[in-house]
Scaffold this motif. Structure first.
Motif, PDB file in Angstrom:
ATOM      1  N   LYS A   2      11.342   0.320 -26.652  1.00 48.70           N
ATOM      2  CA  LYS A   2      10.384  -0.560 -27.319  1.00 48.70           C
ATOM      3  C   LYS A   2      10.367  -1.958 -26.707  1.00 48.70           C
ATOM      4  N   GLY A   3      11.057  -2.105 -25.570  1.00 50.61           N
ATOM      5  CA  GLY A   3      11.021  -3.364 -24.846  1.00 50.61           C
ATOM      6  C   GLY A   3      12.049  -4.384 -25.284  1.00 50.61           C
ATOM      7  N   LYS A   4      13.018  -3.966 -26.088  1.00 50.77           N
ATOM      8  CA  LYS A   4      14.043  -4.879 -26.563  1.00 50.77           C
ATOM      9  C   LYS A   4      15.152  -5.070 -25.522  1.00 50.77           C
ATOM     10  N   LYS A   5      15.783  -6.223 -25.552  1.00 47.26           N
ATOM     11  CA  LYS A   5      16.973  -6.481 -24.750  1.00 47.26           C
ATOM     12  C   LYS A   5      18.163  -5.978 -25.550  1.00 47.26           C
ATOM     13  N   VAL A   6      18.808  -4.908 -25.094  1.00 43.46           N
ATOM     14  CA  VAL A   6      19.768  -4.171 -25.919  1.00 43.46           C
ATOM     15  C   VAL A   6      21.163  -4.195 -25.304  1.00 43.46           C
ATOM     16  N   ALA A   7      22.156  -4.353 -26.162  1.00 38.21           N
ATOM     17  CA  ALA A   7      23.557  -4.163 -25.781  1.00 38.21           C
ATOM     18  C   ALA A   7      24.180  -3.179 -26.752  1.00 38.21           C
ATOM     19  N   GLY A  60      18.428  -0.198 -19.003  1.00 42.40           N
ATOM     20  CA  GLY A  60      18.629  -1.641 -19.094  1.00 42.40           C
ATOM     21  C   GLY A  60      19.560  -2.053 -20.208  1.00 42.40           C
ATOM     22  N   ILE A  61      20.326  -1.101 -20.755  1.00 41.78           N
ATOM     23  CA  ILE A  61      21.228  -1.383 -21.871  1.00 41.78           C
ATOM     24  C   ILE A  61      22.577  -1.844 -21.338  1.00 41.78           C
ATOM     25  N   GLU A  62      23.052  -2.969 -21.841  1.00 39.69           N
ATOM     26  CA  GLU A  62      24.377  -3.496 -21.477  1.00 39.69           C
ATOM     27  C   GLU A  62      25.436  -2.799 -22.328  1.00 39.69           C
ATOM     28  N   VAL A  63      26.515  -2.352 -21.702  1.00 42.17           N
ATOM     29  CA  VAL A  63      27.551  -1.602 -22.418  1.00 42.17           C
ATOM     30  C   VAL A  63      28.874  -2.352 -22.371  1.00 42.17           C
ATOM     31  N   GLU A  64      29.493  -2.514 -23.537  1.00 43.38           N
ATOM     32  CA  GLU A  64      30.829  -3.109 -23.646  1.00 43.38           C
ATOM     33  C   GLU A  64      31.774  -2.074 -24.236  1.00 43.38           C
ATOM     34  N   SER A  65      32.986  -1.960 -23.681  1.00 41.52           N
ATOM     35  CA  SER A  65      33.947  -0.997 -24.216  1.00 41.52           C
ATOM     36  C   SER A  65      35.354  -1.419 -23.848  1.00 41.52           C
ATOM     37  N   SER A  66      36.325  -0.581 -24.249  1.00 39.60           N
ATOM     38  CA  SER A  66      37.735  -0.853 -23.960  1.00 39.60           C
ATOM     39  C   SER A  66      38.171  -0.181 -22.662  1.00 39.60           C
TER      40      SER A  66
END
Length: 223
Positions: free
Chosen positions: A32-37, A61-67
């Motif tokens: 939907k055009g959102k800036k997503v993390a 284009g999704i930013e991923v954060e993890s351990s």
């Protein structure tokens, strides 16, 4: 889904389909055009982690954060400090995939000061076919234990009652009735009814909650 608060926390018992929903949800936002993390906060269960789909998520284009420590093959029992960026930066739509029980929710508790009431949503994914969440009492116990540990409040329910690719409309409707009873007891709404695409198209249109067709992303076809 565009009317949800910017920060969305997804919880649910093991086997509920919490991570499957989280990944599909993040992809829908990106489309939907959102800036997503998306933050993978599950430091307890090593299987079916959202960070396993890093390359797929990145392609949207999704930013991923993890351990996960890149290149090491291991996880640490902590989360990258990078999570604070999308948590505080209002240009992001932020999805947090949290561990499946109260132990896993402890990770979320460390961010309590950033979770302002009315500025986030915490959705509980319910699968009425799982032993721990087959009853109203079981679902409520799960929700309350997560709330105590995380110091955050559940704001909505997600009916994700499934038997993987063998899911039927009847399975989903069974879960909807369970969620309806929990909703009445706790005074929290049913926000989503998620099901694989072949089932979602046949669901009644008057169900409480937005029907969300999902793809089987976390499980390969042979599983």
């Amino acid at each position: 889904m565009l009317n949800d608060n910017r920060v969305r926390i997804i919880i649910g018992h093991y086997g509920s389909g919490k991570t499957e929903f989280s990944v599909n949800y993040a992809i829908n936002l990106a489309e939907k055009g959102k800036k997503v993390a998306l933050a993978d906060l599950d430091v307890v269960n090593p299987y079916f982690r959202s960070r396993e789909k890093f390359k797929l998520l990145q392609s949207y284009g999704i930013e991923v954060e993890s351990s996960y420590v890149e290149g090491s093959g291991t996880d640490l029992p902590s989360i990258s400090a990078g999570i604070l960026g999308p948590m505080q930066n209002e240009s992001y739509d932020f999805v947090m995939d949290v561990g499946g029980d109260s132990m896993g929710a402890r990770t979320l508790g460390r961010y309590h000061e950033y979770l302002v009431e009315g500025k986030y949503d915490m959705f509980c994914v319910v699968n009425a076919n799982r032993p721990e969440t087959q009853t109203v009492e079981g679902v409520i116990h799960h929700i309350q234990s997560i709330e105590r540990t995380s110091r955050a409040k559940v704001t909505g329910l997600i009916n994700n009652t499934h038997l993987l690719r063998h899911t039927t409309v009847e399975d989903v409707l069974k879960g909807q009735e369970l969620c309806r009873q929990v909703s009445k007891e706790l005074n929290i709404p049913i926000k989503y009814v998620s099901a694989i695409e072949s089932v979602a198209k046949d669901l009644p249109k008057d169900l409480e909650g937005q029907i969300m067709p999902i793809k089987m992303i976390m499980r390969e076809d042979w599983m």
